[in-house]
Design an enzyme around this catalytic site. Structure first.
Site, mmCIF file in Angstrom:
data_model
loop_
_atom_site.group_PDB
_atom_site.id
_atom_site.type_symbol
_atom_site.label_atom_id
_atom_site.label_comp_id
_atom_site.label_asym_id
_atom_site.label_seq_id
_atom_site.Cartn_x
_atom_site.Cartn_y
_atom_site.Cartn_z
ATOM 1 N N LYS A 150 -3.574 -2.122 14.717
ATOM 2 C CA LYS A 150 -2.739 -1.187 15.473
ATOM 3 C C LYS A 150 -3.218 -1.052 16.921
ATOM 4 O O LYS A 150 -4.414 -0.981 17.193
ATOM 5 C CB LYS A 150 -2.749 0.176 14.783
ATOM 6 C CG LYS A 150 -2.066 0.160 13.413
ATOM 7 C CD LYS A 150 -1.806 1.551 12.971
ATOM 8 C CE LYS A 150 -2.105 1.867 11.533
ATOM 9 N NZ LYS A 150 -3.067 1.165 10.769
ATOM 10 N N ALA A 193 -12.774 1.892 7.472
ATOM 11 C CA ALA A 193 -13.367 1.256 6.288
ATOM 12 C C ALA A 193 -12.588 0.008 5.881
ATOM 13 O O ALA A 193 -13.080 -0.804 5.093
ATOM 14 C CB ALA A 193 -13.412 2.251 5.131
ATOM 15 N N GLU A 213 0.812 -1.232 0.000
ATOM 16 C CA GLU A 213 0.000 0.000 0.000
ATOM 17 C C GLU A 213 0.842 1.278 0.000
ATOM 18 O O GLU A 213 2.056 1.230 0.226
ATOM 19 C CB GLU A 213 -0.947 0.006 1.203
ATOM 20 C CG GLU A 213 -0.207 -0.072 2.533
ATOM 21 C CD GLU A 213 -0.918 0.663 3.651
ATOM 22 O OE1 GLU A 213 -1.298 1.824 3.450
ATOM 23 O OE2 GLU A 213 -1.058 0.066 4.731
#
Ligand code: PSU
Ligand code: MN
Length: 301
Positions: A156, A138, A22
């Site tokens: 996290k 999301a 990403e």
């Protein structure tokens, strides 16, 4: 509407292992130049373990799967790159902007390109205080709906991990611990929360991915791979820093999409850079295991 690099296109055509990566972690997750150094090292790590890396982002409104080193460098430096989750996509496409893809949108583009395995640091989840604020990443809905396997170091630690696991269960997301039955919590290996399933090795994981796809069981798989003990943070130290960072954030009125980038930066500051080092190490470790899983999956298919 997407541009797949020549190398990635060829690898996919030949049935070789490809690993998606990403770009929000580059633009919003780490400071320059460590962000770019890390992104390039992660790509190297993927290659070292026999897979082809495909870093994903949006350049001038075009979804790019397999960014060049120059494009990665630009993502790390450029001001005004927009953190792009599912709801942001139409605007970024229409206005031909630069968008950094989160876990959610990286999954979408990986799926479109035909990539099964995606490696990141830690997914977004249910934020602490979400019963009041409704702040739920999301990323979780994408895991519920999009057929991609995400290899991460758990969710996290800034989140409410217990609620995150409940949410994943409700939406049918398969969660697997890599050589552990405890959910990893990013900076440490120990959230204190139990997982239902542990995978022993990459092949074990690849078989479960295959079973999910063959049986048309829609949605993602989450593989939680704990940070190696030698790079983990002291639990008490990091927990205190997270608590202070969240208090400071609330005082400043920071919320919504700015929340995660603010907390990661603040925690880095409070730990004197130690949390950033852990973050880099855990991503590299995910790249290793994720690539091994992708290689095994490519052999099974
Ligand atoms: N992993 C990291 N650093 C990051 C992220 C993941 O090590 O910055 C990013 C991912 O892009 C993830 C996002 O999708 O944090 C979560 O943002 P939010 O909580 O606003 O959904
Ligand atoms: Mn959010």
């Amino acid at each position: 509407m997407i541009r797949v690099s020549e190398e990635v296109r060829k690898a996919l055509k030949e049935g070789k292992a490809v690993v998606a990566l990403e770009s929000t972690i580059i633009s919003h997750g780490m400071p320059y130049p460590k962000n770019v150094e890390t992104a390039l090292k992660v790509e190297e790590e993927v290659r070292k373990h026999g897979a082809i890396p495909a870093t994903i982002g949006i350049i001038d409104g075009v979804g790019v799967v397999g960014m060049s080193n120059e494009e990665i460098e630009e993502f790390g430096k450029r001001k005004g790159v927009i953190k792009t989750s599912r709801r942001d996509l139409p605007v970024i496409y229409a206005r031909k902007l630069w968008g950094a893809t989160t876990v959610a949108t990286t999954m979408m583009l990986a799926k479109e390109a035909g990539i099964e395995v995606f490696v990141t640091g830690g997914i977004g989840g249910v934020h602490r205080g979400a019963p009041e604020t409704f702040d739920i990443s999301a990323d979780l809905q994408e895991l519920a709906n999009t057929d991609v396997t995400v290899v991460c170091a758990g969710a996290k630690a800034i989140l409410d991990l217990k609620l995150t696991l409940e949410y994943l269960e409700t939406y049918g997301v398969t969660v697997l611990g890599y050589q552990t039955k405890e959910l990893a919590d990013f900076y440490t290996a120990h959230s204190g929360l139990n997982l239902e399933y542990e995978i022993e090795n990459p092949l074990d994981g690849a078989k479960i991915i295959k079973a999910k796809r063959e049986n048309h069981l829609k949605g993602g798989i989450l593989i939680a791979n704990p940070i190696p003990e030698e790079f983990a943070m002291d639990k008490e130290v990091i927990d205190n820093c997270i608590d202070s960072a969240i208090k400071e954030m609330d005082k400043l009125g920071i919320h919504g999409k700015e929340s995660t980038p603010y907390l990661l930066a603040k925690i880095c500051e409070l730990t004197g850079g130690e949390s950033l080092e852990s973050n880099i190490r855990l991503v590299l470790n995910n790249a290793k295991i994720g690539s091994q899983i992708a290689v095994e999956y490519a052999k099974l298919k």
